[in-house]
Design an enzyme around this catalytic site. Sequence first.
Site, PDB file in Angstrom:
ATOM      1  CB  SER A  38      -0.933  -0.069   1.209  1.00 24.21           C
ATOM      2  OG  SER A  38      -1.862   0.974   1.171  1.00 24.21           O
ATOM      3  CG  HIS A  90      -4.354  -0.929  -0.309  1.00 20.56           C
ATOM      4  ND1 HIS A  90      -4.129  -0.822   1.032  1.00 20.56           N
ATOM      5  CD2 HIS A  90      -4.935  -2.142  -0.478  1.00 20.56           C
ATOM      6  CE1 HIS A  90      -4.552  -1.911   1.653  1.00 20.56           C
ATOM      7  NE2 HIS A  90      -5.032  -2.731   0.747  1.00 20.56           N
ATOM      8  CG  ASP A 150      -5.850  -5.562   2.973  1.00 23.72           C
ATOM      9  OD1 ASP A 150      -6.302  -6.673   3.306  1.00 23.72           O
ATOM     10  OD2 ASP A 150      -5.963  -5.087   1.824  1.00 23.72           O
TER      11      ASP A 150
END
Lengths: 279, 201
Positions: free
Chosen positions: B24, B51, B144
């Site tokens: 991310s 992401h 995540d």
Amino acid sequence: MSQLIEDIEIIDLRNLIHVIQSQYNYDFSNYAISSFKRRVIRVIEIYKLGSVKRLIERVQSEPKFFKDFLSEITVNVTEMFRDPTLWRELRDKLLPEIYSKLKEVKIWHAGCSSGEEVFSMAILLKELGLTKRTHIVATDIDHNIISKAKEGKISLKNMLDINDKNYTRFMPSNSLSNYYKVDNNYAFLDKTLVENTVFKEHDLVKSEVFTKFDLILCRNVMIYFSQSLQNDVLNKFHQSLFIGGHLIVGSKESISWCDANVKFGIVNSEEKIYRKIKD
Amino acid sequence: MLKSLNSPSVEENTKYKAIVIGGSAGSFQVMVKILSEISNTMDLPIILCLHRLKHIRNGFVEALQIKSRKKIIEPEDKESLKKGNVYLAPSNYHLSLELGNKFALSTEDMVNNSRPSIDLTIQSSSYVFKDKIIGIMLSGANKDGALGMSILKKRGGFCIVQDPLESTINTMPNAAIEQANPDRILNTDGIIKLLNSLKLS
């Protein structure tokens, strides 16, 4: 997602699908397995059932529970004006072209979920002054979600964070807030937008083709189906379109490997707009 | 420590069939470097879940492609996984791999406030490849991917986490280290070196 994902076996899912098939006549055997499994796990968590076996017992013994299960198992995440570039393409090119050839246009929203796309289309048609020349049918497998779609009630958070922003990208000079009122953390869309829309229950897997349309929108629905089911559903869409009628699928969906693909021409490969070119 | 004959080091082991990478905030430059320095002979397919902004559908592949030696593809639903390619999760969709090595996209709810969710991509890829997959977790600002990595590890996959000291934002690597007990913690050069020294079957 949780640890439970480890514990669900394909055989458990098959048993569940079998029970649903024989008792309720819905066929999930050709749903995409990865998302179906996650949805089953989600239901087990929401209702604190602990296992697929317990889920099967409740589905078997409680028809009312099955209705709720059906609502949870289908994915109802949707947005108004998702992919603003598609909606601009519709506004600037496709709809003007369609309406220049036809007096009246029949549109089918297949798998309409909570109605965000139905309202988006209604707003677009209103802005183009085409509402009176349009007949819209919106269908979904889930009775509960259709009731919700008719209400036009959307959480204010989703309206502001997602829908408003999409609309602004579609139409920077206007605001989506002209079409809804806010009350108690909800946005209530102007219901007159869909007063002539026919909402009905329809299962793309089991239900028959019911009439012919000039335009079908079925975006991000077939991603939940296996390839063989996608193939069948595309045949149904083909049968449900007049020659020259258009089909729009999701931006990452493809019909290129389906049998009926040869009967469609590509109108816009980026926005996934297809035209039926032969019977 | 003596190496067991039954479990060759990751570099010597020819069983690996795929690589899955999550990242991310702070992972983009790392990914660009990996893709520019990874050798063409290392032809395991790479599944990439980073992401990204949901409203920007185009440009991300192109940006990654500039320096990449491998072809980067945002798969369409049911597209097949093929050797030598890099597959990037499209914006605003979850990317799963299914048995039969086909991708499945979904618009399900966000997971860990993310769509695409790294957890879903890693978990489904590891379900398909079991112990024959290498998972790599890069810089990022939430957790995540950590659960996905722990599942990958439990199924016998090889687990690499970017060194939190090198990561621009170390929340994600730290979460993965805590939950997955990785096999290696490496900086970017170390990750590239390891991937380039993999023996392929």
